[in-house]
Scaffold this motif. Structure first.
Motif, PDB file in Angstrom:
ATOM      1  N   VAL A 157     -20.479   7.430  -3.265  1.00 40.10           N
ATOM      2  CA  VAL A 157     -20.228   7.359  -4.671  1.00 40.10           C
ATOM      3  C   VAL A 157     -19.120   7.042  -5.151  1.00 40.10           C
ATOM      4  N   ALA A 158     -18.786   5.878  -4.908  1.00 44.81           N
ATOM      5  CA  ALA A 158     -17.092   5.323  -4.994  1.00 44.81           C
ATOM      6  C   ALA A 158     -17.090   4.479  -6.353  1.00 44.81           C
ATOM      7  N   THR A 159     -15.975   4.319  -6.875  1.00 39.08           N
ATOM      8  CA  THR A 159     -15.788   3.683  -8.124  1.00 39.08           C
ATOM      9  C   THR A 159     -14.406   3.341  -7.907  1.00 39.08           C
ATOM     10  N   SER A 160     -13.721   2.321  -8.351  1.00 40.33           N
ATOM     11  CA  SER A 160     -12.532   1.833  -8.476  1.00 40.33           C
ATOM     12  C   SER A 160     -12.135   1.432  -9.886  1.00 40.33           C
ATOM     13  N   ASN A 161     -11.343   2.176 -10.519  1.00 46.38           N
ATOM     14  CA  ASN A 161     -11.205   2.012 -12.196  1.00 46.38           C
ATOM     15  C   ASN A 161      -9.464   1.579 -12.415  1.00 46.38           C
ATOM     16  N   SER A 162      -9.312   0.518 -13.218  1.00 47.64           N
ATOM     17  CA  SER A 162      -8.175   0.068 -13.547  1.00 47.64           C
ATOM     18  C   SER A 162      -7.459   0.841 -14.387  1.00 47.64           C
ATOM     19  N   LEU A 163      -6.158   1.145 -14.075  1.00 54.06           N
ATOM     20  CA  LEU A 163      -5.204   1.767 -15.086  1.00 54.06           C
ATOM     21  C   LEU A 163      -3.988   1.049 -15.599  1.00 54.06           C
ATOM     22  N   ASN A 164      -3.494   1.132 -16.916  1.00 58.77           N
ATOM     23  CA  ASN A 164      -2.375   0.461 -17.186  1.00 58.77           C
ATOM     24  C   ASN A 164      -2.426  -1.165 -16.819  1.00 58.77           C
ATOM     25  N   THR A 168       3.883  -2.984 -15.198  1.00 60.23           N
ATOM     26  CA  THR A 168       4.234  -2.818 -13.823  1.00 60.23           C
ATOM     27  C   THR A 168       3.590  -1.375 -13.339  1.00 60.23           C
ATOM     28  N   MET A 169       3.177  -0.789 -14.225  1.00 61.75           N
ATOM     29  CA  MET A 169       2.561   0.739 -13.602  1.00 61.75           C
ATOM     30  C   MET A 169       0.891   0.480 -13.572  1.00 61.75           C
ATOM     31  N   ALA A 170       0.363  -0.969 -13.648  1.00 62.76           N
ATOM     32  CA  ALA A 170      -0.936  -1.016 -13.344  1.00 62.76           C
ATOM     33  C   ALA A 170      -1.183  -0.575 -11.809  1.00 62.76           C
ATOM     34  N   ALA A 171      -2.571  -0.069 -11.863  1.00 61.45           N
ATOM     35  CA  ALA A 171      -3.041   0.588 -10.652  1.00 61.45           C
ATOM     36  C   ALA A 171      -4.637   0.578 -10.533  1.00 61.45           C
ATOM     37  N   GLU A 172      -5.181   0.934  -9.446  1.00 62.96           N
ATOM     38  CA  GLU A 172      -6.636   1.247  -9.455  1.00 62.96           C
ATOM     39  C   GLU A 172      -6.704   2.634  -8.879  1.00 62.96           C
ATOM     40  N   GLN A 173      -7.655   3.333  -9.444  1.00 66.15           N
ATOM     41  CA  GLN A 173      -7.874   4.646  -9.169  1.00 66.15           C
ATOM     42  C   GLN A 173      -9.344   4.689  -8.323  1.00 66.15           C
ATOM     43  N   LEU A 174      -9.120   4.743  -6.861  1.00 68.06           N
ATOM     44  CA  LEU A 174     -10.433   4.588  -6.113  1.00 68.06           C
ATOM     45  C   LEU A 174     -10.862   5.969  -5.945  1.00 68.06           C
ATOM     46  N   CYS A 175     -11.770   6.316  -6.403  1.00 73.49           N
ATOM     47  CA  CYS A 175     -12.715   7.711  -6.365  1.00 73.49           C
ATOM     48  C   CYS A 175     -13.890   7.936  -5.539  1.00 73.49           C
TER      49      CYS A 175
END
Length: 256
Positions: A157-164, A168-175
């Motif tokens: 049940v995974a997702t990867s959501n883009s932040l910022n 330079t603070m951009a990231a993926e939140q892998l859940c």
């Protein structure tokens, strides 16, 4: 004298037996949708939902909302998984046996042996996912989304959501909303650490585990920096997994 043939009742299957079949399907196929269960069990959508509602009220199953891993657009899909209560009621004998075996290994050979065991366990995941992630190219965000798709295909049940994005603070939140060895990892965090190191190698950047289901979080959350990230070359150097406190922090992190 002729053989006596078994009698097959044509009447409706008792509710409890059907409900057990629904629960078994969720356990074996979850995360699974109501429509998928209807096809697998030969039940009408109304019948499936009636049993799902009952199992949900009993607390043995729960709903996981899954967004589109490719576009992130549209309403999240509802998928059913067995809850912690349900796992407990069904029985986790295999996990208990595995825990006892690993405890024995630790007593005889030390914690390093457990760490090596966990590393070998996740080596198969790494080998399976490597070509899928590499196919996404060198962009870290794209690689993270490819990893989420691979995990989702294996029922994490995974997702990867883009932040910022664009900073330079951009990231993926892998859940990950589901973990098949959650109870085992709660006793032996080396399994969570080994998985985190595999993610880091697959994505080619240093990642940070923010929360885990095994340690009380609602989801496993991994922070993947992308703002200034450059995919590094894979290394064969083994990383010490004995210090999970350096990576696991806030257990109450949620999906963004």
């Amino acid at each position: 004298m002729s053989d006596v043939q078994p009698v097959h009742l044509s009447g409706p299957e008792p509710d409890e037996r059907t409900r057990d079949r629904v629960l078994t399907t969720v356990l074996e196929q979850g995360p699974v949708s109501a429509a998928q269960m209807g096809k697998l069990l030969g039940l009408t959508p109304a019948a499936v939902r009636r049993h799902l509602d009952t199992l949900s009220r009993q607390g043995v199953i729960e709903v996981k909302l899954i967004s589109n891993s490719k576009t992130g657009a549209g309403r999240p899909a509802r998928r059913y998984v067995v809850s912690k209560q349900g796992q407990s009621e069904i029985g986790d004998d295999y996990l208990e046996i595995a825990s006892l075996a690993l405890a024995e290994i630790a007593d005889v050979h030390g914690q390093e042996a457990v760490i090596k065991f966990a590393e070998r366990r996740f080596a198969k995941m790494e080998a399976k996912y490597q070509p899928l992630v590499d196919a996404a190219g060198s962009d870290v965000a794209a690689r993270s989304k490819a990893l989420a798709a691979a995990l989702n295909a294996d029922r994490f049940v995974a997702t990867s959501n883009s932040l910022n994005p664009g900073t330079t603070m951009a990231a993926e939140q892998l859940c990950q909303g589901h973990c098949p060895i959650q109870a085992l990892a709660a006793t032996f965090p080396a399994f969570c650490d080994a998985e985190t190191e595999v993610f880091s190698r697959l994505l080619g950047v240093d990642v940070r585990r923010l929360s885990t289901l095994a340690s009380g979080g609602h989801v496993c959350t991994t922070h993947v920096p992308t703002g200034r990230a450059v995919v590094r070359k894979r290394s064969s150097v083994s990383v010490n997994l004995a210090s999970p406190s350096k990576r696991i922090s806030n257990h109450q992190q949620e999906r963004p």
